[in-house]
Write a protein that holds these residues in place. Structure first.
Motif, PDB file in Angstrom:
ATOM      1  N   ARG A   1      -3.626  -2.353  -2.043  1.00 45.62           N
ATOM      2  CA  ARG A   1      -2.209  -2.164  -2.296  1.00 45.62           C
ATOM      3  C   ARG A   1      -1.758  -0.779  -1.840  1.00 45.62           C
ATOM      4  N   THR A   2      -0.445  -0.588  -1.782  1.00 46.72           N
ATOM      5  CA  THR A   2       0.130   0.642  -1.245  1.00 46.72           C
ATOM      6  C   THR A   2       0.665   1.513  -2.369  1.00 46.72           C
ATOM      7  N   VAL A   3       0.256   2.773  -2.374  1.00 44.27           N
ATOM      8  CA  VAL A   3       0.810   3.741  -3.304  1.00 44.27           C
ATOM      9  C   VAL A   3       1.644   4.743  -2.514  1.00 44.27           C
ATOM     10  N   GLY A   4       2.855   4.974  -2.984  1.00 47.59           N
ATOM     11  CA  GLY A   4       3.751   5.927  -2.348  1.00 47.59           C
ATOM     12  C   GLY A   4       3.820   7.203  -3.156  1.00 47.59           C
ATOM     13  N   LEU A   5       3.538   8.324  -2.509  1.00 46.55           N
ATOM     14  CA  LEU A   5       3.522   9.624  -3.181  1.00 46.55           C
ATOM     15  C   LEU A   5       4.735  10.435  -2.752  1.00 46.55           C
ATOM     16  N   ILE A   6       5.458  10.940  -3.707  1.00 40.56           N
ATOM     17  CA  ILE A   6       6.574  11.842  -3.420  1.00 40.56           C
ATOM     18  C   ILE A   6       6.125  13.238  -3.811  1.00 40.56           C
TER      19      ILE A   6
END
Length: 328
Positions: A167-172
């Motif tokens: 799965r994809t984790v988006g980091l800000i």
């Protein structure tokens, strides 16, 4: 030597014994907390250490600045604004016990030629681990399943967790904490995308994307950026609506990054599957907060950077930053 906070103003402690002392023999250093790591204190023997107490108010900090005129302030709790700076004409450096400097009025400090420093990276391991713990707790329903087991239930036949591999984790935010979290996510075979307009170069494995892409493609979103006037309420009704349905939200940065009412509505509607939160718009959280009692929202009391190791590293980093300015 250490001077006490507001309740004991005017007293000096020498080797544990209170001694009256009308004139300070050493320049003062104010710590906006009740303690500092011994390793940090060992670097600051040229200063009289003034402690502001466990929960100093803005007024406490101003009063201590007036009483002791510190050359340096190490900020752990509370805020340091223009009034405190004006009350301490000798002040030359404000050093954050950690990496987030949003509790320091940097514009006021610059106008008064006061250096503001942060112990960047000192708590990176601790905060990144907390973010991962919250992500896993959300994906695997750890608190809910524990509560059910404690109550005598066995939900093996009905429960299905979220598998994070693939799965994809988006980091800000892709500073020291964000990049450390990214390495752990990559080790779990997750796809890592990130947004940070200030990151000049990124290690292999992190895909730089714009925010629109991050909202659209992330199965989980983790916040690792400082709070600024530009990104306050970054996660709001509009941006959450752009995310995948069931997205996991993790915040170990600053509570002001999230519109809390919008997040709660998104959790209740199922747009956000679950949220793991370590920071909040108003701290400390008080009884009756809408987040309390919702099993899809996992809470911790802003302790991401609070480990025994990080306490030492942040204290030493803050002390070294003080000395680098004052001894320049």
């Amino acid at each position: 030597m250490a001077r006490c906070g507001p309740a004991h103003r005017g007293r000096v402690e020498r080797r544990g014994a209170p001694v009256s002392n009308a004139v300070a023999l050493k320049p003062a250093l104010l710590v906006t907390a009740a303690d500092l790591a011994p390793q940090a204190l060992a670097l600051l023997t040229d200063f009289e250490i003034v402690y502001a107490g466990k929960t100093p108010t803005d007024e406490d900090i101003v009063a201590l600045c007036k009483a002791h005129n510190p050359e340096a302030i190490i900020v752990r709790y509370g805020k340091v604004g223009a009034a405190a700076m004006d009350a301490a004409p000798a002040l030359r450096v404000i050093s954050k016990h950690g990496s987030g400097t949003d509790t320091i009025d940097k514009v006021a400090a610059q106008a008064r030629h006061i250096e503001v420093r942060a112990a960047v990276g000192a708590n990176a391991a601790a905060v990144a681990e907390q973010a991962l713990a919250l992500l896993l707790a959300c994906a695997k329903s750890v608190p809910k399943l524990n509560a059910r087991m404690q109550a005598g239930f066995w939900d093996k036949a009905t429960h299905k967790s979220v598998e994070l591999a693939g799965r994809t984790v988006g980091l800000i935010g892709l500073g020291a904490i964000g990049q450390r979290f990214a390495r752990m996510a990559l080790a779990m075979e997750m796809r890592v995308i990130g947004f940070d307009p200030f990151a000049k170069s990124l290690p292999a494995g992190i895909e730089a994307v714009d925010l629109a892409t991050l909202w659209r493609e992330s199965d989980a979103i983790s916040l690792h950026c400082p709070l600024t006037a530009d990104n306050r309420g970054l996660l709001n009704a509009e941006t959450l609506a752009q995310c995948k349905r069931g997205v996991i939200v993790v915040n170990t940065a600053r509570g002001g990054l999230i519109d809390e009412a919008a997040l709660l509505a998104a959790v209740r509607s199922g747009q956000v599957g679950s949220a793991g939160l370590d920071s909040f718009a108003v701290e400390p959280m008080t009884a009756g907060h809408p987040f309390q009692g919702d099993e899809r929202i996992i809470l911790s009391p802003h302790i991401g950077g609070v480990t025994a190791d990080a306490f030492v590293k942040m204290g030493v980093g803050a002390a070294e930053n003080v000395l680098s300015v004052l001894h320049a």
